[in-house]
Design an enzyme around this catalytic site. Structure first.
Site, PDB file in Angstrom:
ATOM      1  N   HIS A  34      -8.474   1.191   9.229  1.00 31.60           N
ATOM      2  CA  HIS A  34      -7.996   2.573   9.197  1.00 31.60           C
ATOM      3  C   HIS A  34      -7.929   3.042   7.745  1.00 31.60           C
ATOM      4  CE1 HIS A  34      -5.855   2.630  13.406  1.00 31.60           C
ATOM      5  NE2 HIS A  34      -7.079   2.124  13.461  1.00 31.60           N
TER       6      HIS A  34
ATOM      7  N   GLU B 183      -5.638   4.444   5.891  1.00 27.83           N
ATOM      8  CA  GLU B 183      -4.458   4.077   5.097  1.00 27.83           C
ATOM      9  C   GLU B 183      -4.511   2.606   4.686  1.00 27.83           C
ATOM     10  OE1 GLU B 183      -4.566   5.527   8.077  1.00 27.83           O
ATOM     11  OE2 GLU B 183      -2.856   6.880   8.404  1.00 27.83           O
TER      12      GLU B 183
ATOM     13  N   CYS C  65      -0.760   5.846  12.295  1.00 28.73           N
ATOM     14  CA  CYS C  65      -0.517   5.103  13.526  1.00 28.73           C
ATOM     15  C   CYS C  65       0.525   4.030  13.213  1.00 28.73           C
ATOM     16  CB  CYS C  65      -1.817   4.482  14.019  1.00 28.73           C
ATOM     17  SG  CYS C  65      -2.332   3.038  13.076  1.00 28.73           S
TER      18      CYS C  65
ATOM     19  N   CYS D  59      -0.585   1.461  10.498  1.00 22.99           N
ATOM     20  CA  CYS D  59      -0.644   1.968   9.124  1.00 22.99           C
ATOM     21  C   CYS D  59       0.753   2.292   8.595  1.00 22.99           C
ATOM     22  CB  CYS D  59      -1.541   3.192   9.064  1.00 22.99           C
ATOM     23  SG  CYS D  59      -3.275   2.788   9.383  1.00 22.99           S
TER      24      CYS D  59
END
Ligand SMILES: [Zn+2]
Length: 173
Positions: free
Chosen positions: A70, A72, A100, A103
């Site tokens: 992801h 991040e 999410c 993260c």
């Protein structure tokens, strides 16, 4: 009925807002670029400290075949490599979308000071990225989660902690 909203708009806070906008624009731009290169989903993030970007990330789940890639997480990894540290105290994380649970946890583990996000979880759900169900799973008892979790072999696993506690050369974090 009179509604009064008092906003203390000092030159300093106006300048801060522009700086925040600048970092968020960079995060969003990374999301655009990542998508254009078919890296993955429409997400970008930057890590900032001392007035400059020290980490950049964009979603690369489908290109790296990595469900944890992801934006991040990638930005945190990039920043830690650049700063040669395993935590990001004194840093801020700007992400194009509310993180999410993975993260968000990564941001806590990295000890970032502040997090700024563009879109909301609801916006992401509208685009087909619904992580709301994970947020709902977390407070459940392990046995009640849709991912079956079964504790086994605790005794042997506990020896890891004994070793850690007795290791004088460890790097605590
Ligand atoms: Zn995430």
């Amino acid at each position: 009925m009179e509604t009064r909203i008092s906003i203390q708009e000092t030159p300093e806070s106006g300048r801060d807002a522009r700086v925040h906008d600048q970092w968020m624009r960079e995060a969003v731009e990374l999301g655009h670029r990542g998508m254009a290169e078919n890296g993955g989903g429409p997400f970008g993030a930057v890590v900032v400290t001392g007035g400059k970007i020290v980490g950049r990330g964009w979603n690369q789940v489908t290109s790296l075949l990595d469900p944890t890639a992801h934006a991040e997480v990638m930005a945190i990894r990039d920043a830690c490599r650049a700063l040669q540290r395993f935590e990001l105290r004194g840093c801020e994380l700007y992400t194009s979308c509310e993180p999410c649970p993975m993260c968000l946890a990564a941001a806590y583990w990295a000890r970032v000071e502040r997090l700024f996000y563009g879109c909301t979880r609801g916006d992401a759900a509208g685009a087909g990225f619904d992580d709301e169900f994970i947020y709902q799973q977390i407070p459940l008892e392990p046995a009640a989660r849709s991912l079956p979790m079964t504790p086994i072999c605790r005794e042997s696993a506990l020896r890891l902690f004994d070793e850690w506690k007795n290791n004088p050369d460890k790097t605590p974090y």
